[in-house]
Scaffold this motif. Structure first.
Motif, short mmCIF file in Angstrom:
data_model
loop_
_atom_site.label_atom_id
_atom_site.label_comp_id
_atom_site.label_asym_id
_atom_site.label_seq_id
_atom_site.Cartn_x
_atom_site.Cartn_y
_atom_site.Cartn_z
N THR A 348 -39.25 -25.01 92.07
CA THR A 348 -39.77 -25.93 93.08
C THR A 348 -39.07 -27.28 92.92
N LYS A 581 -41.62 -22.25 97.60
CA LYS A 581 -40.45 -22.37 98.45
C LYS A 581 -39.91 -23.79 98.35
N HIS A 582 -38.62 -23.94 98.55
CA HIS A 582 -37.98 -25.25 98.44
C HIS A 582 -38.68 -26.26 99.35
#
Length: 684
Positions: A348, A581-582
């Motif tokens: 992350t 998720k990024h």
């Protein structure tokens, strides 16, 4: 205005000269322009000029004093602009600060002159010594102007009242000043003392009687004390200053100093209001909000298996860490943060939007620990640590959910009143240089005066290993704090090119060398926590860019982007932790929600609100101070989003957060009497 008065005086003198010439040639004016007492205009003008000359001779020291104070008033405007330009937004027309101050802001210069004169009269009233009072005033004002100019150069804001009140930090600040400057200051004081004694003996001035002395003291006290009402809309001082032309410009303190002068902008910041009154605020509204997010917490917790209190969470604020390679104006020969970038690709990570540029560390701490954005506060709140926390009966922070919590700062503990603040936050220990709880490791790199990041991580590991259960650690490093001198032997490895001068290249190169040591220290720390058999999650973030880039627009997004990542060790990943998720852009208030989600931990109703904020709302631009009105956001593409562009759901989320913040910081703290902060069986 003084300028207009000068023009009028010149016109009068020229007209008088012309009249005199006409009178001399034609002898007509002696009959037509006779005065009531029989005098003609020419002798009257001559007599008036002689009186003026005699007055100047008899009061020359007082007049010189006023001229010097006026010069200092002018300096208090022009030196508030590092590039000597008038305040302006990008693309706007502007002029030089010299022209702007003298012709546009002459009325504020006169106000500054009067304030300086009152300071002088205050000292004169106490000492009854003209030279002593004058020179003390000149010295104090000069020091203040220089301090303001230096802070504006590095941090784009002048000295604020909250910093002056940090008396306990003065000794630490002096330690940061090079010894040669201290010696120059000492020699200067000795010389000034000699000058004062010489003037008092050689040019003694008439002593004042007790009445003008007392009047000067009282007038100074009344005027400066009235600054405590400047921001009260119904006050006399507010009405007068507003009509006179005072423009506080709290959203940009640097502009405020350029518009109003350094001393008036300082006074503008004395009268603080935490938040604007919330018309929707009531106990009933608060209770309704609690019920709403209790249901949301229950919904979130159905899919989560861990308890936050059983995790070991490390919030690591890395001083001034932001990769220079990201700036358009700068090109480095190699990447100083290669390992951190590799971690960011696999966990992350993204960019944090900072509220500061070149400073403001404590504000990032406040937001990460509380989940409350500083942009919702009144623009007069420069530092919540010193302006909000002391006035609150209770302040909830993430460490309250852990049985053990420790704060670590490998420097002095007095800055931003951290000793008092951390105690109020509920930290059991605060480890700092000279503190009760000692730092075992104290290594430095090269000639850097600050303890290294590696030594900060070693002390953190000691704390992690000293307790087998879950705990919270707030680590604030110091290695990459300014100044950026030639401390390291690898500075030459980071050659700088781009639209920057040689002085900046020198600073950026040295700064980058320091970052490379941080990069190695982070790698070693992550390898070490990966070998520990308990769940550990590291929230790593830079607090702000260093104040070494002159060509960067302070209001641009790139000037506020720092690196962040959230890393869970192998044991944590084996027991429910997962990479998210990024998330490209985050605000400091998002770290609590992201940490709970990554560790698969249950949340309280409050953290359920923060979770919804993080997921549904564009990232808050926490550096846009606006009383919470018309807030500004950033979407995933880095584009600015205005409040009116939000959906109804997003607006409700933002307003819910603002209501919570108002209750906790400026309201009656109803929320502490509810179950808003309870996580399952954990009661605060």
């Amino acid at each position: 205005m003084l300028f207009k008065s000068c023009i009028v005086s010149i016109i009068v003198v020229v007209l008088g000269w012309l009249l005199a010439k006409i009178d001399k040639r034609e002898h007509i004016l002696e009959r037509k322009l006779s005065l009531n007492d029989g005098k003609t205009i020419v002798p009257w003008i001559s007599e008036t000029i002689m009186k003026m000359i005699n007055y100047i001779k008899n009061h020359k020291h007082n007049l010189i004093n006023i001229v010097i104070l006026y010069t200092l008033a002018y300096c208090s405007f022009i030196f508030m602009s590092p590039h000597f330009t008038s305040p302006h937004m990008d693309g706007d027309k502007y002029t030089s600060i010299f022209f702007f101050a003298f012709f546009v802001k002459q009325h504020m210069m006169i106000l500054t002159l009067l304030l300086y004169y009152l300071i002088y009269r205050f000292f004169y009233g106490i000492t009854n010594k003209f030279w002593l009072s004058s020179i003390i005033t000149y010295t104090a004002v000069t020091i203040a102007i220089v301090a303001d100019a230096i802070k504006i150069y590095y941090r784009s804001e002048p000295i604020l009242p909250t910093e002056v009140t940090m008396v306990s930090a003065y000794g630490d600040i002096l330690e940061m000043i090079p010894q040669i400057i201290l010696w120059i200051a000492i020699i200067g004081i000795i010389i000034l003392t000699g000058v004062i004694l010489f003037c008092e003996v050689k040019f003694p001035q008439e002593k004042l009687s007790w009445k003008p002395r007392l009047l000067g003291i009282l007038l100074a006290i009344v005027v400066f004390d009235s600054s405590t009402r400047i921001n009260h809309g119904n006050s006399i001082v507010n009405a007068w200053l507003s009509s006179y032309g005072n423009e506080p410009t709290f959203w940009n303190q640097e502009y405020g100093a350029q518009y109003n002068g350094a001393i008036q902008q300082f006074l503008n910041n004395i009268d603080t209001n935490i938040m604007e009154n919330n018309s929707n605020y009531s106990r009933k509204r608060v209770n309704k909000l609690v019920e709403k997010y209790k249901k949301q917490a229950e919904k979130i917790n159905k899919g989560r298996t861990n308890n936050l209190s059983t995790q070991t969470i490390v919030f690591n604020l890395s001083e001034s860490l932001a990769n220079p390679n990201r700036l358009k104006e700068v090109e480095l020969s190699q990447n100083p943060l290669s390992y951190i970038d590799s971690v960011k690709r696999n966990t992350t990570s993204g960019l944090m939007i900072s509220s500061g540029l070149g400073g403001g560390t404590a504000n990032m701490e406040y937001m990460t620990l509380t989940g409350l954005p500083v942009s919702n506060f009144s623009p007069t709140i420069a530092t919540p640590y010193t302006q909000v926390v002391p006035n609150s009966n209770q302040t909830l922070t993430i460490n309250n959910y852990f049985k053990k919590s420790t704060a670590i700062h490998p420097y002095r503990g007095s800055f931003y009143s951290r000793e008092v603040v951390y105690k109020k936050f509920g930290f059991q220990k605060f480890m700092y240089l000279g503190g009760k709880y000692k730092l075992k490791h104290k290594m430095k790199i090269g000639t850097n005066p600050y303890l290294s990041d590696e030594t900060a991580y070693r002390n953190t590991l000691d704390v992690i290993n000293s307790y087998k259960n879950g705990q919270f650690i707030n680590l604030v490093t110091m290695q990459n704090h300014l100044p950026y001198s030639d401390y390291y032997d690898n500075s030459g490895d980071y050659q700088v090119s781009g639209d920057v001068d040689d002085g900046e290249k020198y600073n950026i190169s040295n700064y980058s060398a320091g970052l490379s040591y941080t990069d190695k220290a982070v790698q070693k720390f992550i390898e070490q926590i990966d070998r520990i058999n308990k769940p550990i999650t590291l929230v790593f973030y830079g607090d702000h860019l260093p104040g070494i880039y002159s060509n960067i627009d302070g209001n641009s997004l790139e000037a506020r982007e720092t690196d962040y990542f959230i890393y869970s060790n192998k044991y944590a990943r084996q027991h429910g932790a997962k990479n998210l998720k990024h998330v490209k852009y985050v605000s400091p208030i998002d770290f609590i929600a992201l940490t709970a989600e990554q560790t698969n931990s249950k949340v309280s109703p409050y953290y359920a609100l923060l979770t919804e904020i993080q997921k549904e709302l564009p990232t808050i631009k926490v550096y846009a101070y606006n009383n919470g009105k018309n807030p500004v956001f950033v979407n995933k593409k880095g584009k600015t989003i205005k409040y009116k562009q939000l959906t109804k759901k997003q607006k409700r989320l933002y307003n819910d957060l603002k209501l919570v913040q108002y209750d906790l910081t400026a309201g009656n703290q109803y929320l502490y009497k509810t179950k808003f902060f309870i996580i399952k069986s954990v009661i605060l």
